[in-house]
Motif scaffolding. Structure first.
Motif, PDB file in Angstrom:
ATOM      1  N   GLY A  28       0.845  -1.191   0.000  1.00  0.00           N
ATOM      2  CA  GLY A  28       0.000   0.000   0.000  1.00  0.00           C
ATOM      3  C   GLY A  28       0.876   1.235   0.000  1.00  0.00           C
ATOM      4  O   GLY A  28       2.075   1.162  -0.262  1.00  0.00           O
ATOM      5  N   TYR A  29       0.258   2.338   0.296  1.00  0.00           N
ATOM      6  CA  TYR A  29       0.975   3.611   0.324  1.00  0.00           C
ATOM      7  C   TYR A  29       0.783   4.219   1.704  1.00  0.00           C
ATOM      8  O   TYR A  29      -0.333   4.537   2.103  1.00  0.00           O
ATOM      9  N   ARG A  30       1.881   4.312   2.456  1.00  0.00           N
ATOM     10  CA  ARG A  30       1.837   4.922   3.785  1.00  0.00           C
ATOM     11  C   ARG A  30       1.914   6.424   3.637  1.00  0.00           C
ATOM     12  O   ARG A  30       2.743   6.946   2.901  1.00  0.00           O
ATOM     13  N   CYS A  31       1.075   7.096   4.332  1.00  0.00           N
ATOM     14  CA  CYS A  31       1.053   8.545   4.321  1.00  0.00           C
ATOM     15  C   CYS A  31       1.250   8.983   5.775  1.00  0.00           C
ATOM     16  O   CYS A  31       0.280   9.156   6.512  1.00  0.00           O
ATOM     17  N   ASP A  32       2.504   9.116   6.192  1.00  0.00           N
ATOM     18  CA  ASP A  32       2.792   9.425   7.588  1.00  0.00           C
ATOM     19  C   ASP A  32       2.349  10.827   7.985  1.00  0.00           C
ATOM     20  O   ASP A  32       2.173  11.106   9.156  1.00  0.00           O
ATOM     21  N   ASP A  33       2.173  11.684   7.010  1.00  0.00           N
ATOM     22  CA  ASP A  33       1.632  13.022   7.244  1.00  0.00           C
ATOM     23  C   ASP A  33       0.141  12.964   6.898  1.00  0.00           C
ATOM     24  O   ASP A  33      -0.216  12.800   5.738  1.00  0.00           O
ATOM     25  N   PRO A  34      -0.739  13.076   7.893  1.00  0.00           N
ATOM     26  CA  PRO A  34      -2.168  12.921   7.619  1.00  0.00           C
ATOM     27  C   PRO A  34      -2.853  14.167   7.042  1.00  0.00           C
ATOM     28  O   PRO A  34      -4.069  14.228   6.993  1.00  0.00           O
TER      29      PRO A  34
END
Length: 87
Positions: A28-34
């Motif tokens: 998947g694609y982690r988006c650590d900045d929400p």
């Protein structure tokens, strides 16, 4: 998990549990900045690269099937009950 089990790549923000399920650019694609901007960038990345999206989706499905099949979940639950002395 449901989307991943169907072979769909996901964009995940840092919520409890997502770090175990979503490996950036693998399942998947982690988006650590929400922030909305960061999520937008991750979605654009996922949508603009169909071959990569297909590879990530297939890996997501396999990860869910391997780690969260009915048999593996039941085995974990039975082990927990045994450890607690309930079985």
């Amino acid at each position: 998990m449901e989307a991943m089990s169907m072979g769909l790549p996901v964009v995940a923000t840092p919520v409890h549990g997502s770090e175990r399920l979503v490996c950036h650019d693998q399942t998947g694609y982690r988006c650590d900045d929400p922030s909305p901007e960061a999520i937008h960038r991750a979605l654009v990345t996922a949508l603009s690269q169909p071959d990569r999206r297909k590879r990530v989706g297939a890996a997501a499905r396999e990860a869910i099937r391997a780690g969260y099949s009915l048999n593996s979940v039941l085995a974990i639950e039975v082990a927990t009950y045994r450890r607690l002395g309930l079985v």
